[in-house]
Design a protein around this motif. Structure first.
Motif, PDB file in Angstrom:
ATOM      1  N   ARG A 111       0.718  -1.783  -0.013  1.00  0.00           N
ATOM      2  CA  ARG A 111       0.003  -0.011   0.440  1.00  0.00           C
ATOM      3  C   ARG A 111       1.132   0.945   0.023  1.00  0.00           C
ATOM      4  O   ARG A 111       1.800   1.094   0.491  1.00  0.00           O
ATOM      5  N   SER A 112       0.407   2.479  -0.560  1.00  0.00           N
ATOM      6  CA  SER A 112       1.268   3.320  -0.934  1.00  0.00           C
ATOM      7  C   SER A 112      -0.202   4.607  -0.658  1.00  0.00           C
ATOM      8  O   SER A 112      -1.305   4.582  -1.272  1.00  0.00           O
ATOM      9  N   ASN A 113       0.736   5.567  -0.230  1.00  0.00           N
ATOM     10  CA  ASN A 113      -0.127   7.011   0.044  1.00  0.00           C
ATOM     11  C   ASN A 113       0.626   8.210  -0.550  1.00  0.00           C
ATOM     12  O   ASN A 113      -0.161   9.311  -0.357  1.00  0.00           O
ATOM     13  N   ARG A 114       1.417   7.814  -1.481  1.00  0.00           N
ATOM     14  CA  ARG A 114       2.056   8.320  -2.151  1.00  0.00           C
ATOM     15  C   ARG A 114       1.460   9.692  -3.370  1.00  0.00           C
ATOM     16  O   ARG A 114       0.472   8.708  -4.066  1.00  0.00           O
ATOM     17  N   HIS A 115       1.430  11.099  -3.970  1.00  0.00           N
ATOM     18  CA  HIS A 115       0.621  11.442  -4.644  1.00  0.00           C
ATOM     19  C   HIS A 115       1.748  11.719  -5.786  1.00  0.00           C
ATOM     20  O   HIS A 115       2.530  13.161  -5.243  1.00  0.00           O
ATOM     21  N   LEU A 116       2.450  11.664  -7.102  1.00  0.00           N
ATOM     22  CA  LEU A 116       2.703  12.285  -7.477  1.00  0.00           C
ATOM     23  C   LEU A 116       2.179  13.859  -8.670  1.00  0.00           C
ATOM     24  O   LEU A 116       2.819  14.034  -9.091  1.00  0.00           O
ATOM     25  N   TYR A 117       1.108  14.024  -7.936  1.00  0.00           N
ATOM     26  CA  TYR A 117       0.361  14.783  -9.475  1.00  0.00           C
ATOM     27  C   TYR A 117      -0.606  15.142  -8.027  1.00  0.00           C
ATOM     28  O   TYR A 117      -1.866  14.890  -7.333  1.00  0.00           O
ATOM     29  N   THR A 118      -1.572  16.431  -9.531  1.00  0.00           N
ATOM     30  CA  THR A 118      -3.008  17.062  -8.641  1.00  0.00           C
ATOM     31  C   THR A 118      -3.598  15.386  -8.509  1.00  0.00           C
ATOM     32  O   THR A 118      -3.500  15.455 -10.091  1.00  0.00           O
ATOM     33  N   ASP A 119      -4.899  16.086  -7.882  1.00  0.00           N
ATOM     34  CA  ASP A 119      -5.753  15.126  -8.340  1.00  0.00           C
ATOM     35  C   ASP A 119      -7.177  15.896  -8.691  1.00  0.00           C
ATOM     36  O   ASP A 119      -8.155  15.247  -9.040  1.00  0.00           O
ATOM     37  N   ALA A 120      -6.862  18.165  -9.161  1.00  0.00           N
ATOM     38  CA  ALA A 120      -7.360  18.753  -9.320  1.00  0.00           C
ATOM     39  C   ALA A 120      -7.688  18.158 -11.247  1.00  0.00           C
ATOM     40  O   ALA A 120      -6.963  17.687 -11.672  1.00  0.00           O
ATOM     41  N   SER A 121      -9.321  18.326 -11.696  1.00  0.00           N
ATOM     42  CA  SER A 121      -9.241  18.080 -13.310  1.00  0.00           C
ATOM     43  C   SER A 121      -8.462  18.914 -14.247  1.00  0.00           C
ATOM     44  O   SER A 121      -9.067  20.595 -13.738  1.00  0.00           O
ATOM     45  N   PRO A 122      -7.776  19.347 -14.728  1.00  0.00           N
ATOM     46  CA  PRO A 122      -7.243  20.105 -15.874  1.00  0.00           C
ATOM     47  C   PRO A 122      -8.586  20.657 -16.544  1.00  0.00           C
ATOM     48  O   PRO A 122      -8.794  21.821 -17.526  1.00  0.00           O
ATOM     49  N   LEU A 123      -9.068  20.367 -16.994  1.00  0.00           N
ATOM     50  CA  LEU A 123     -10.673  19.938 -18.127  1.00  0.00           C
ATOM     51  C   LEU A 123     -10.961  21.520 -17.137  1.00  0.00           C
ATOM     52  O   LEU A 123     -11.904  22.334 -17.935  1.00  0.00           O
ATOM     53  N   ASP A 124     -11.058  21.374 -15.781  1.00  0.00           N
ATOM     54  CA  ASP A 124     -12.709  21.826 -15.657  1.00  0.00           C
ATOM     55  C   ASP A 124     -11.653  23.128 -14.681  1.00  0.00           C
ATOM     56  O   ASP A 124     -12.419  24.660 -14.606  1.00  0.00           O
ATOM     57  N   ALA A 125     -10.199  24.264 -14.615  1.00  0.00           N
ATOM     58  CA  ALA A 125      -9.600  24.774 -13.912  1.00  0.00           C
ATOM     59  C   ALA A 125      -9.319  26.108 -15.337  1.00  0.00           C
ATOM     60  O   ALA A 125      -9.485  26.999 -14.347  1.00  0.00           O
ATOM     61  N   VAL A 126      -9.651  25.554 -16.838  1.00  0.00           N
ATOM     62  CA  VAL A 126     -10.131  26.445 -17.225  1.00  0.00           C
ATOM     63  C   VAL A 126     -11.176  26.319 -18.319  1.00  0.00           C
ATOM     64  O   VAL A 126     -11.748  25.686 -19.107  1.00  0.00           O
ATOM     65  N   GLU A 127     -11.485  27.588 -18.759  1.00  0.00           N
ATOM     66  CA  GLU A 127     -12.535  27.870 -19.379  1.00  0.00           C
ATOM     67  C   GLU A 127     -12.416  27.932 -20.694  1.00  0.00           C
ATOM     68  O   GLU A 127     -11.233  27.779 -21.229  1.00  0.00           O
ATOM     69  N   PHE A 128     -13.549  27.181 -21.556  1.00  0.00           N
ATOM     70  CA  PHE A 128     -13.639  26.775 -22.923  1.00  0.00           C
ATOM     71  C   PHE A 128     -12.933  28.174 -23.347  1.00  0.00           C
ATOM     72  O   PHE A 128     -11.791  28.057 -24.575  1.00  0.00           O
ATOM     73  N   GLY A 129     -13.370  28.974 -23.650  1.00  0.00           N
ATOM     74  CA  GLY A 129     -12.980  30.628 -24.582  1.00  0.00           C
ATOM     75  C   GLY A 129     -11.647  30.254 -24.609  1.00  0.00           C
ATOM     76  O   GLY A 129     -10.941  31.441 -25.522  1.00  0.00           O
ATOM     77  N   ALA A 130     -11.139  30.590 -22.963  1.00  0.00           N
ATOM     78  CA  ALA A 130      -9.221  30.689 -22.672  1.00  0.00           C
ATOM     79  C   ALA A 130      -8.517  29.844 -23.809  1.00  0.00           C
ATOM     80  O   ALA A 130      -6.949  30.255 -24.102  1.00  0.00           O
ATOM     81  N   LYS A 131      -9.124  28.412 -24.201  1.00  0.00           N
ATOM     82  CA  LYS A 131      -8.584  27.234 -24.260  1.00  0.00           C
ATOM     83  C   LYS A 131      -8.054  27.488 -25.974  1.00  0.00           C
ATOM     84  O   LYS A 131      -7.202  27.470 -26.376  1.00  0.00           O
ATOM     85  N   VAL A 132      -9.395  28.446 -26.969  1.00  0.00           N
ATOM     86  CA  VAL A 132      -9.203  28.998 -27.833  1.00  0.00           C
ATOM     87  C   VAL A 132      -8.670  29.556 -28.104  1.00  0.00           C
ATOM     88  O   VAL A 132      -7.948  29.703 -29.383  1.00  0.00           O
ATOM     89  N   ARG A 133      -8.391  30.927 -27.521  1.00  0.00           N
ATOM     90  CA  ARG A 133      -8.273  31.918 -27.334  1.00  0.00           C
ATOM     91  C   ARG A 133      -5.951  31.437 -27.241  1.00  0.00           C
ATOM     92  O   ARG A 133      -5.892  32.790 -28.264  1.00  0.00           O
ATOM     93  N   LEU A 134      -5.495  31.076 -26.386  1.00  0.00           N
ATOM     94  CA  LEU A 134      -4.370  30.288 -26.784  1.00  0.00           C
ATOM     95  C   LEU A 134      -4.532  30.006 -27.712  1.00  0.00           C
ATOM     96  O   LEU A 134      -2.913  30.428 -28.544  1.00  0.00           O
ATOM     97  N   LEU A 135      -4.468  29.468 -28.119  1.00  0.00           N
ATOM     98  CA  LEU A 135      -4.211  28.815 -29.455  1.00  0.00           C
ATOM     99  C   LEU A 135      -3.859  30.071 -30.782  1.00  0.00           C
ATOM    100  O   LEU A 135      -3.409  29.685 -31.790  1.00  0.00           O
ATOM    101  N   GLU A 136      -5.817  30.784 -30.939  1.00  0.00           N
ATOM    102  CA  GLU A 136      -5.708  31.760 -31.784  1.00  0.00           C
ATOM    103  C   GLU A 136      -4.083  32.817 -31.504  1.00  0.00           C
ATOM    104  O   GLU A 136      -3.963  33.123 -32.268  1.00  0.00           O
TER     105      GLU A 136
END
Length: 474
Positions: A111-136
């Motif tokens: 058993r291990s309690n180690r966490h190598l990365y966040t539990d948060a979702s990257p999909l939810d952290a940035v809104e749709f429009g910001a992702k499109v604007r980055l690529l633009e």
């Protein structure tokens, strides 16, 4: 939408509870030597910007389970894209085809309690429009960099997966896995000639740093520099010659030429060029190769593998001597060794197998500039494209996406059309210099095996290799 408890995406009232999952694992796997109920929810998205406009914007959610029972060398596996007690019971009928285990049930993972990365979702952290604007923004900035830029392709992708592994012995482990990636590809044209350049970056983290101007500007600059370099390239020479391999991404050659041949299943079956060679010299002195899935935030890292085993640093080759193989639970048990945390699967719809995580060669003591100065006539391979290997013979072929002639210890003209040809069992014995500049790749690797694809990492220091065959165009 952010969920406080990611397990709520797997367990739903009236469908399946954690208690029911444990009881079903006990019932369906009671006659098996090993096995697990693997539950997964995954959400993924991708954005593609091409020819000055958004071409694709995809979002998907998927959930399901895989039920695997193992008896001796035989595996029974069933899966469904429905997480319910009824579906798991139906899947258990497949396992009834297994002969009862003749050996004691395998012990559960540590058993291990180690966490190598966040539990948060990257999909939810940035809104749709910001992702499109980055690529633009990337598209406009890349076109403004140089009038020779005639095409820009930029893509952004992310996923968020929740997995739970339930064993019949009461072992339960949960892992929540983010993954992001940004890619930029440019086409430049001069005097009717077109060339390309690419750059990608990512890892198991949120989108945060990908939106930083320093990050995406570096992506543009690196891709543009490669494309403009290739505009000046001449035909590659052909023949056996000295090759200087750059640090970082060129470690993909190590991944293909050596890494797959060190996976446990091939060696248990005796089909690898490295089978039965533990304790033998397979590389030059100083060559140490490791697989390490426990590096924080890396693309190939996992807190636990897909069987519940904590990942670790596994030394495969030490100072040129073969020390061990990459193992999942099944092959480790049959070979009488411990699993190394390398049991991986593409998704719940696939059974696990031994796979690499982050595989790289450790640094040596040589100055990279001094290694270059040693080469009187050869090539410098800075970046690779595709490659392939035959596991049985170890023979590989790799294409260079950025390479240069070396003449009298100095970099010469860039070359195009160069391929490197060799075989895994001998390439490491031809290493005559190991740089002190170990670098891991930027986080874009995808490894394929047995019809499954998983994210993986590679790396190496600058390497001097004598007597590689170069397939050229000259």
């Amino acid at each position: 939408m952010t969920f406080l408890d990611p397990r709520a995406l797997i367990y739903r009232s009236g469908q399946l509870s954690p208690e029911e999952a444990e009881e079903l694992a006990r019932q369906t796997l009671k006659g098996c030597e090993d096995g697990e109920l693997f539950l997964q929810f995954i959400a993924s998205e991708s954005f593609g910007f091409d020819d000055g406009r958004l071409k694709t914007a995809d979002y998907s959610r998927n959930a399901g389970f895989g039920l695997r029972g193992v008896s001796g060398e035989t595996t029974a596996f069933a899966h469904a894209n429905e997480i319910s007690a009824a579906a798991i019971r139906r899947a258990g009928e497949t396992l009834a085809l297994l002969d009862p285990a003749k050996a004691a049930r395998a012990a559960p993972p540590i058993r291990s309690n180690r966490h190598l990365y966040t539990d948060a979702s990257p999909l939810d952290a940035v809104e749709f429009g910001a992702k499109v604007r980055l690529l633009e923004t990337i598209d406009a900035a890349a076109r403004a960099r140089d009038p020779r830029v005639v095409q820009v392709s930029a893509s952004l992708a992310g996923s968020w997966s929740v997995v739970e592994i339930v064993r019949p012995d009461g072992f339960v482990a949960t892992d929540v896995r983010p993954l992001v990636r940004l890619n930029v590809s440019l086409v430049v044209e001069q005097n009717g000639r077109r060339e390309t350049g690419t750059f990608g970056i990512g890892g198991r983290r949120l989108y945060d740093d990908l939106f930083e101007p320093a990050t995406w500007n570096r992506a543009i600059d690196t891709a543009l520099d490669q494309a403009l370099t290739n505009l000046e390239s001449v035909d590659a020479p052909a023949g056996e010659m000295t090759v200087l391999l750059g640090p970082g991404w060129p470690g993909v050659l190590l991944h293909e030429a050596v890494g797959h041949g060190l996976e446990g299943d091939f060696n248990r079956k005796g089909t690898s060029a490295f089978s039965g060679r533990i304790g033998e010299r397979v590389g030059a002195p100083g060559v140490t190769v490791v697989d390490d899935g426990s590096i924080m935030g890396r693309r190939g890292s996992l807190s636990i593998d897909d069987e519940g085993t904590p990942t670790q640093e596994t030394v495969l080759i030490e100072d040129g001597i073969l020390k061990g193989y990459i193992q999942d639970r099944l092959n480790a048990r049959l070979m009488g060794v411990a699993p190394t945390g390398n049991g991986r699967r593409e998704s719940y719809a696939h059974a696990p197998m031994p796979r690499m995580t982050n595989t790289f060669m450790r640094a040596g003591n040589d100055d990279p500039a001094e290694l270059l100065a040693r080469v009187k006539d050869g090539i410098y391979a800075k970046s690779f494209g595709g490659g392939q290997v035959d596991i049985v013979s170890g023979k590989f072929v790799f294409s260079c996406t950025e390479a240069y002639r070396i003449e009298n210890g100095r970099l010469g003209a860039p070359i195009k059309g160069a391929t490197l040809i060799g075989d895994g069992p001998s390439v490491l014995t031809r290493v005559t210099g190991i740089g002190n500049d170990l670098a891991l790749d930027e986080g874009v690797g995808v490894c394929g095996k047995g019809g499954q694809s998983v994210p993986a990492g590679v790396g190496q220091p600058t390497l001097l290799v004598e007597g590689l065959t170069v397939g050229g165009t000259a």
